[in-house]
Design a protein around this motif. Structure first.
Motif, PDB file in Angstrom:
ATOM      1  N   LEU A  68      28.576 -39.907 -56.045  1.00  0.00           N
ATOM      2  CA  LEU A  68      28.160 -40.163 -57.418  1.00  0.00           C
ATOM      3  C   LEU A  68      29.297 -40.743 -58.258  1.00  0.00           C
ATOM      4  O   LEU A  68      29.076 -41.645 -59.073  1.00  0.00           O
ATOM      5  N   VAL A  69      30.498 -40.245 -58.052  1.00  0.00           N
ATOM      6  CA  VAL A  69      31.668 -40.792 -58.756  1.00  0.00           C
ATOM      7  C   VAL A  69      31.851 -42.262 -58.396  1.00  0.00           C
ATOM      8  O   VAL A  69      32.079 -43.109 -59.272  1.00  0.00           O
ATOM      9  N   ASP A  70      31.725 -42.581 -57.118  1.00  0.00           N
ATOM     10  CA  ASP A  70      31.863 -43.972 -56.678  1.00  0.00           C
ATOM     11  C   ASP A  70      30.776 -44.850 -57.293  1.00  0.00           C
ATOM     12  O   ASP A  70      31.044 -45.981 -57.724  1.00  0.00           O
ATOM     13  N   GLN A  71      29.547 -44.338 -57.331  1.00  0.00           N
ATOM     14  CA  GLN A  71      28.459 -45.095 -57.941  1.00  0.00           C
ATOM     15  C   GLN A  71      28.720 -45.329 -59.425  1.00  0.00           C
ATOM     16  O   GLN A  71      28.495 -46.436 -59.941  1.00  0.00           O
ATOM     17  N   LEU A  72      29.194 -44.313 -60.109  1.00  0.00           N
ATOM     18  CA  LEU A  72      29.494 -44.435 -61.534  1.00  0.00           C
ATOM     19  C   LEU A  72      30.570 -45.485 -61.779  1.00  0.00           C
ATOM     20  O   LEU A  72      30.441 -46.324 -62.679  1.00  0.00           O
TER      21      LEU A  72
END
Length: 107
Positions: A68-72
């Protein structure tokens, strides 16, 4: 920062670091065959330590959070590019885009 400096700074052992790299939670650069870590890697490692330590998140949970951090970060990068492109448009085009955005917010 090299592998040894990174581990000392974060107070982690090589087994822990190797596991994080294997999981893809950290992706260090390679220089002369050695891993090199950046400030972003330090921030990610601190997050992993907080998740697994203070918050009690298991490995599967850390995997989800890191994804999720990478997607953000990807979304933020895309938004930055989009804003740059919009900023290069003529005023009337910018105004129409802004009005369209306001129309979408009404739904």
């Amino acid at each position: 920062m090299n592998d040894h400096e990174f581990r000392l700074y974060l107070k982690i052992d090589v087994v822990q670091l190797d596991f994080w790299v294997e999981q893809g939670w950290l992706i260090p650069e390679r220089s002369s065959g050695q891993r090199q870590f950046r400030d972003a890697d330090v921030a990610r490692a601190r997050l992993i330590l907080d998740l697994m330590g203070n918050m009690g998140v298991n490995e599967a949970g850390v995997d989800v959070v890191m994804d999720l951090v990478d997607q953000l970060h990807g979304i933020r990068e895309s938004m930055g590019k989009l804003l740059t492109v919009i900023g290069r448009q003529e005023r009337d085009v910018q105004q129409r885009l802004l009005e369209s955005l306001e129309d979408v917010d009404r739904f």
